[in-house]
Design a protein around this motif. Sequence first.
Motif: not given
Length: 323
Positions: A80-102
């Motif tokens: 459910d990584h494409e639907q669950a809010r907590d997993l989407l939030a976690a993916q966003a945090r990973v992307e921020l740490a990768r310096d991929r804000a967009e």
Amino acid sequence: MKPRSGSSSSSAASRRPLLIGAVALVAAVGAFGAKFWLDGRTAAAARAEALAAVAAAVAKVPADGDELSRCATLLKALPDHEQARDLLAAQARVELARDRAERADELFGALASQPGATAAEQGLGARILLRRHEAGYADPNRATGALQQGLLMAEVAYRESGDPADLLRAWQSAERLGDTARSKEFADLLAARHAEAPAAAFVALANRFDPQQGTAALDRVVADFAEPPAEAAALRAFALLQTADLAGALQVVEAALARAPGVTVVRWAAAVTFHSFAVASAEGSAERARWAERRDPQLDRILASGPFGEARRAQCEQMRAVR
């Protein structure tokens, strides 16, 4: 009359396959239920492992690219990584740490701005918007909109979290918007409620900063940040320029422009630094012309950004006149 033993025996025999079938069905249902339960436990464990890995990875400074890639793989393996809010939030945090804000914005920006989004979700949304603003928007109106939305999200997040980091993001948004009233409001809250926090120390220093006093106080404050505010680089450059350390200031502003070109005060620090090099070069020389060519685009972006008043606009024009 005697019972017909043959008939009774035949009936019992006919029921035996039914009984065996029923037992087998119960066993099969039980086995399926056990598997479902075990699968559920396995899925829950995988989810917990992925989220724990993300929490550990995004806290590391500097970021470990391999570890962040492993986190992304763990998250994407969850069904459910494409639907669950907590997993989407976690993916966003990973992307921020990768310096991929967009990319982080694509994953979670819309959810963070939805009515009913939690304070924690809005806090993440504010982080994303502030980082996107730092990276720079081609359209000044979009930049302003991102800051306005980020300010509101950070303010909502702070009301529930009480985290001075959320209040710092609200202050940064107000500062970048040129909203002095809101900026002062957030600075006062930091001083009153979180006087010992690094966020409060930085804001207090920024508001009374005197570049003639050097970088020592700034060094002490930013040492408490895993990732110092982008504004800190501009303060450092101004302090270095006061000591005529042009090379040091240049190193600072070039790094700051690479990371936060959307922040007007970073552009201003770069413009002043490049202008200082131009003035230090011989009049009419190719070197002076080269530094002017680096300075002028910074001035153009500053004039287009809006937060500076007429006095700063006149200063920009005076700088541009030096060729």
